[in-house]
Design a protein around this motif. Structure first.
Motif: not given
Length: 399
Positions: A79-101
């Motif tokens: 949510p801190q990212s303004l646009e694609i060239s200034t994105t803020k990193a977030f934990p990769r674990e969030r992708l694993y959590q979303a994969a089970g949906i």
């Protein structure tokens, strides 16, 4: 004494305007030099509006072309990212959590950073934007990156794909060329077409393993963006809401249309670029209005005796009003056509000058919008200047 008559004096009948005499055109044609100046002024205003709208449209297009090439239905980002060239990193674990949906077929990490690319000829370094992916993930829709050969090429150590639409200032971009990025040797093993837009003059795509080499000590545990592919028939809005319900607040989810809209709004509403182009359209409109007003006002002033004569012989103010408005419409059409032609030529020149990274395309909606603004511009000028003709008093003019 003669008897008084109760009959009321008859009013002079108002004359109907002669349909076979184009008075508005004759007035404009009477002074050809002034007509040329008026048309040139309208053309200049039309050209300015087309160019500002063209750059504004190119801004919107270049902010969305990245997402158009992402092979994903939903995008995860901080949510801190303004646009694609200034994105803020977030934990990769969030992708694993979303994969089970339910409804999600695949999740793919995407890493992004700026890097300094050395021109092998001039030895000058210039910043470009780097995307990093797992070569086995179908992140992009560009065909060069989706073939088995392209994936194997990405796995080669110290290798990269480069955007063909990168600026010429980056130097030669031939396959097999070796140069440096961030003081480390790198080899071009492939090319693709994407475009950098306003955020970057060029882009690279490399593997996540090469990304770690060039951007150490950064690890792959922090991702800049997560790309989510849905199963056939899955509802993007329902899956998006499920992602938001399951994941912590350090990740936001957007469908592809939503992230494109968010990116466009940022550049248009938040940055000075969108404001400048929007202001340019407004200034063009005002300049054109002033130019046409000065021309029509001068024309009315020089023909004031003729307008007064028309009123004296029975023509109403509505006829004079229509005449001036017709003049303004004629000026609008005569100035719009060359303005459109010149704009098409300048669009092509600007596209070639930017090597296709800033494509200016004429759209039907823009043609209609500028024509409408041109008509409004000239009609407003006519409405402001027509008062002098309508209120002309023959007794005062010929006194």
């Amino acid at each position: 004494m003669p008897p008084k008559s109760n009959a009321k004096p008859t009013r002079r009948p108002r004359l109907s305007p002669p349909r076979h005499i184009p008075l508005a055109w004759y007035n404009l044609r009477h002074d050809r030099a002034r007509l040329f100046v008026a048309v040139a002024g309208v053309t200049f205003a039309v050209l300015l509006m087309f160019m500002n709208l063209g750059f504004l449209g190119a801004l919107v297009n270049t902010t969305s072309n990245f997402y158009d090439q992402f092979n994903a239905d939903i995008v995860l980002m901080s949510p801190q990212s303004l646009e694609i060239s200034t994105t803020k990193a977030f934990p990769r674990e969030r992708l694993y959590q979303a994969a089970g949906i339910e409804g999600i077929e695949r999740v793919m990490p995407l890493y992004m950073e700026y890097s300094l690319w050395k021109n092998p000829e001039t030895k000058i370094s210039r910043a470009l934007f780097v995307y990093a992916i797992n070569p086995m993930d179908p992140v992009f829709l560009m065909p060069e990156l989706s073939t088995p050969e392209g994936r194997r090429a990405l796995e080669i150590p110290n290798s990269t794909f480069i955007d063909r639409l990168s600026r010429p200032e980056f130097g030669p971009q031939t396959l097999g060329l070796e140069t440096e990025t961030d003081r480390r040797r790198i080899t071009i093993v492939g090319q693709y077409d994407l475009g950098g837009g306003f955020a970057a003059d060029g882009t690279l795509v490399m593997s996540d393993q090469n990304f770690m080499r060039y951007f150490s000590p950064r690890t792959l545990s922090q991702v800049n963006m997560g790309l989510v592919q849905l199963e056939p028939g899955a509802d993007p809005q329902r899956v998006k809401q499920a992602i938001l319900d399951r994941l912590p607040a350090d990740v936001e989810a957007y469908t592809k249309p939503e992230i494109i809209r968010k990116e466009s709004q940022f550049w248009i509403q938040t940055t000075s670029i969108g404001f400048i182009f929007g202001l340019g359209v407004l200034i063009s409109f005002v300049v054109g209005t002033v130019i046409v007003y000065q021309i029509l006002y001068t024309d009315i002033h020089e023909h004031l005796r003729e307008y007064a004569t028309l009123k004296a012989i029975g023509y109403g103010g509505d006829y004079l009003f229509k005449t001036v408005i017709q003049e303004s419409i004629i000026l609008a059409v005569m100035g719009y056509v060359p303005g459109l032609i010149l704009s098409l030529a300048l669009y092509e020149m600007a596209t070639q000058a930017t090597a296709g990274t800033l494509p200016l395309k004429m759209t039907i909606s823009r043609v209609i919008l500028v024509f409408t603004l041109t008509g409004m511009m000239c009609v407003i000028s006519g409405l402001i200047s027509v008062r002098k003709a309508v209120t002309a008093d023959p007794a005062e003019v010929f006194a």
